[in-house]
Every structure is written in structure tokens, then in C-alpha cells.
Enzyme design. Structure first.
Site, PDB file in Angstrom:
ATOM      1  CD  GLU A 124       4.110 -22.269 -28.221  1.00 29.08           C
ATOM      2  OE1 GLU A 124       4.358 -22.012 -27.033  1.00 29.08           O
ATOM      3  OE2 GLU A 124       3.968 -21.377 -29.092  1.00 29.08           O
ATOM      4  CG  HIS A 171      -0.110 -22.746 -25.798  1.00 24.90           C
ATOM      5  ND1 HIS A 171       0.769 -23.013 -26.820  1.00 24.90           N
ATOM      6  CD2 HIS A 171      -0.432 -21.441 -25.901  1.00 24.90           C
ATOM      7  CE1 HIS A 171       0.983 -21.895 -27.503  1.00 24.90           C
ATOM      8  NE2 HIS A 171       0.263 -20.923 -26.963  1.00 24.90           N
ATOM      9  CB  SER A 213       0.481 -12.883 -35.076  1.00 26.65           C
ATOM     10  OG  SER A 213       1.426 -13.923 -35.275  1.00 26.65           O
ATOM     11  N   GLY A 221       2.973 -16.890 -33.433  1.00 25.58           N
ATOM     12  CA  GLY A 221       4.385 -16.545 -33.579  1.00 25.58           C
ATOM     13  C   GLY A 221       4.834 -16.381 -35.014  1.00 25.58           C
ATOM     14  CG  ASN A 228       1.579 -17.937 -23.331  1.00 25.10           C
ATOM     15  OD1 ASN A 228       2.415 -18.212 -22.470  1.00 25.10           O
ATOM     16  ND2 ASN A 228       1.255 -18.773 -24.312  1.00 25.10           N
ATOM     17  CD1 TRP A 229       4.689 -12.336 -20.914  1.00 30.33           C
ATOM     18  CD2 TRP A 229       5.766 -12.483 -18.959  1.00 30.33           C
ATOM     19  NE1 TRP A 229       4.520 -11.156 -20.258  1.00 30.33           N
ATOM     20  CE2 TRP A 229       5.169 -11.212 -19.052  1.00 30.33           C
ATOM     21  CE3 TRP A 229       6.497 -12.797 -17.812  1.00 30.33           C
ATOM     22  CZ2 TRP A 229       5.286 -10.253 -18.043  1.00 30.33           C
ATOM     23  CZ3 TRP A 229       6.613 -11.865 -16.800  1.00 30.33           C
ATOM     24  CH2 TRP A 229       6.014 -10.596 -16.921  1.00 30.33           C
ATOM     25  CE  LYS A 230       3.630 -18.340 -26.979  1.00 36.48           C
ATOM     26  NZ  LYS A 230       3.526 -18.661 -28.384  1.00 36.48           N
ATOM     27  N   GLY A 242       1.275 -13.558 -27.108  1.00 35.82           N
ATOM     28  CA  GLY A 242       2.618 -14.074 -26.851  1.00 35.82           C
ATOM     29  C   GLY A 242       3.650 -12.974 -27.049  1.00 35.82           C
ATOM     30  N   GLY A 243       4.259 -12.964 -28.222  1.00 33.45           N
ATOM     31  CA  GLY A 243       5.369 -12.047 -28.533  1.00 33.45           C
ATOM     32  C   GLY A 243       5.128 -10.602 -28.110  1.00 33.45           C
ATOM     33  CD  GLU A 277      -3.296 -19.140 -28.328  1.00 32.44           C
ATOM     34  OE1 GLU A 277      -2.930 -17.979 -28.142  1.00 32.44           O
ATOM     35  OE2 GLU A 277      -2.627 -20.126 -27.986  1.00 32.44           O
TER      36      GLU A 277
HETATM   37  P1  PGA Z   1       1.922 -15.014 -30.369  1.00 31.33           P
HETATM   38  O1  PGA Z   1       1.568 -16.216 -29.366  1.00 31.33           O
HETATM   39  O2  PGA Z   1       1.114 -13.814 -29.914  1.00 31.33           O
HETATM   40  O3  PGA Z   1       3.400 -14.813 -30.215  1.00 31.33           O
HETATM   41  O4  PGA Z   1       1.532 -15.449 -31.740  1.00 31.33           O
HETATM   42  C1  PGA Z   1       0.258 -16.422 -28.892  1.00 31.33           C
HETATM   43  C2  PGA Z   1       0.188 -17.682 -28.053  1.00 31.33           C
HETATM   44  O5  PGA Z   1       0.801 -18.687 -28.417  1.00 31.33           O
HETATM   45  O6  PGA Z   1      -0.500 -17.714 -27.005  1.00 31.33           O
END
Ligand code: PGA
Length: 249
Positions: A97, A95, A209, A170, A9-11, A230-231, A164
Site C-alpha cells: 500500500e 508494504h 487474507s 484484503g 498489521n492494523w493499517k 491485516g483484516g 504478500e
Molecule cells: P489482509 O492484509 O490480511 O487484510 O489481506 C494483509 C496485509 O496487507 O498486511
């Protein structure tokens, strides 16, 4: 046997050029990987480029969000039909966010899943509790509510559930494998109520994470069928190591 499902997930990261650069490195690194579903979710602006670059490879495309109507006067929104048309196999839906910053409710999430599935778009449904909810011992109530409303009236095919915990996204604070397993087993129990034995077919993936360093121990858990990353998915080297997780007992 469930196929491991590893999704990036590149956001809101990567231009078209950066997407191309990532894939130029990533495709050769995972070319020989089999028996794993590999998915990338770039921002909307990079989907067409990514679709062209991954053609004929073992990588699938996902969007990060989708709107809950087919077409019409919804300025700025993107429909499931447009995503399927451009080559998306999945969309992330719900998600945290989106729930937090864009006020998406469980009812909206349900509508999105409904129309995505009608259009033939697979769904990665994100659920998870906040730190406050975990500390108040409300984790299971929150997960139950998100599943019950989110999946209301939805058939089981083509859905991946991403657990999640918001406190792990993050933040560098990964859920311990035991915490992930406990939540995943709970989710599967709930799915059994709605879908009976078909609950065994769901990939339930963990997000929050995930890194090359912790993926192996998370993937060793019985009910952890993959990861939403994500990251650590922004670098080809690091996401390819995650895709090539090692089974530890
Ligand atoms: P993260 O994000 O790996 O940076 O914690 C995961 C996500 O929000 O899908």
C-alpha cells in the site's frame, strides 16, 4: 529452528481507546503462548498506549512505516530513533500500500532498511507481485528485484521477509499453500545468494487474507514461518486463534 512470527498489521484502524480495548482482551488470550514471536503494528497514534499496555507481556510492538532520515526538516515523518524510543522492536517497511499509494520505490525501501538497522530497529520487509505481474509470469522477476535492491548492502540480522501477493491483500483470495510455499522457497534461494547459510535464519512470513480458517494449512508449509495479518488481526479473538495456529502435517 526458526521461531514462528505472527504479526498484526492494523493499517489505518483503531483509536487509542480501541487499542486499549483490543489489548485488554488479547493479552490474557495469548499469555500462555510460548515459542512464538507475537507482534502488533498499530497506527502511530496508538504506539505509546500499546507500549504501556504490553509492558511485561510476550507481545512486541512494530510501526507500520518509518522515514529514512534520523531527524530534520521532514514535516509529518517519523524517524527510526523515535520508534525505538517509544518501544518499537520492528517497523514494517515497503508494504504494497505504501508502494502503490505513496510511490515508495525499492531504493527508498533500501534506505529505510539501512537506517532502521543502524538504529537497532528490526525490519519486516514486504515484497510481492500484483495480479497482472503474476499472470504475465513475472512473479519471480518482481521478487528478485525487490529483494536485490531492497537488501542491497544490508546485513542479515533482524530482518523478517513478508511475502504478500498484492492480489491476496484484503481480497479474501488467499494464496494456496502450494503457491505460498513456492514463492517462499524461491525467496529463500535468493537470500542464499546474498547470505549463504544465514538464509536459513530468516523468518519468511506470508500475508494476504490470512484467517483463523486458513492459517494452519499455510503454517504447515516448510518455508512459511509466520503471517502478517491485516483484516483478521483487528479482533482479539481472531488474531489470538491465528497466534495459536495448529501444526498440521
Ligand atoms: P489482509 O492484509 O490480511 O487484510 O489481506 C494483509 C496485509 O496487507 O498486511
Amino acid at each position: 529452528m526458526r521461531t514462528p512470527f505472527l504479526a498484526a498489521n492494523w493499517k489505518m484502524n483503531k483509536t487509542v481507546g480501541e487499542t486499549r480495548d483490543f489489548l485488554a482482551q488479547f493479552i490474557p488470550q495469548v499469555r500462555d503462548v510460548s515459542g512464538v514471536d507475537i507482534v502488533i503494528a498499530p497506527p502511530f497514534t496508538s504506539l505509546a498506549t500499546a507500549a504501556a499496555e504490553i509492558k511485561g507481556t510476550n507481545i512486541m510492538l512494530a510501526a507500520q512505516n518509518v522515514f529514512h532520515e534520523e531527524k530534520g526538516a521532514f514535516t509529518g515523518e517519523i524517524s527510526p530513533r523515535m520508534l525505538v524510543d517509544i518501544g518499537c522492536r520492528y517497523s514494517i517497511i515497503g508494504h504494497s500500500e505504501r508502494r502503490q499509494y505513496f510511490h515508495e520505490t525499492d531504493e527508498m525501501v533500501n534506505k529505510k532498511i539501512m537506517i532502521a538497522k543502524q538504529t537497532g530497529l528490526g525490519v519486516i520487509l514486504c515484497i510481492g507481485e500484483s495480479l497482472e505481474e503474476r499472470e504475465a509470469e513475472k512473479t519471480f522477476d518482481v521478487l528478485s528485484r525487490q529483494l536485490e535492491i531492497g537488501l542491497n548492502g544490508i546485513e542479515y540480522q533482524n530482518i523478517v521477509i513478508a511475502y504478500e501477493p498484492i492480489w491476496a491483500i484484503g481480497t479474501g483470495k488467499t494464496a494456496a499453500p502450494e503457491q505460498a510455499q513456492e514463492a517462499h522457497a524461491f525467496i529463500r534461494e535468493r537470500l542464499r545468494i546474498y547470505y549463504g547459510n544465514n538464509a536459513e535464519k530468516f523468518a519468511i512470513i506470508y500475508g494476504g487474507s490470512v484467517t483463523p480458517e486458513n492459517v494452519d494449512s499455510l503454517m504447515a508449509c516448510r518455508d512459511v514461518d509466520g503471517a502478517l495479518v491485516g483484516g483478521a488481526s483487528l479482533k482479539a479473538e481472531s488474531f489470538s486463534r491465528i497466534v495459536k495456529f495448529r501444526k498440521v502435517q
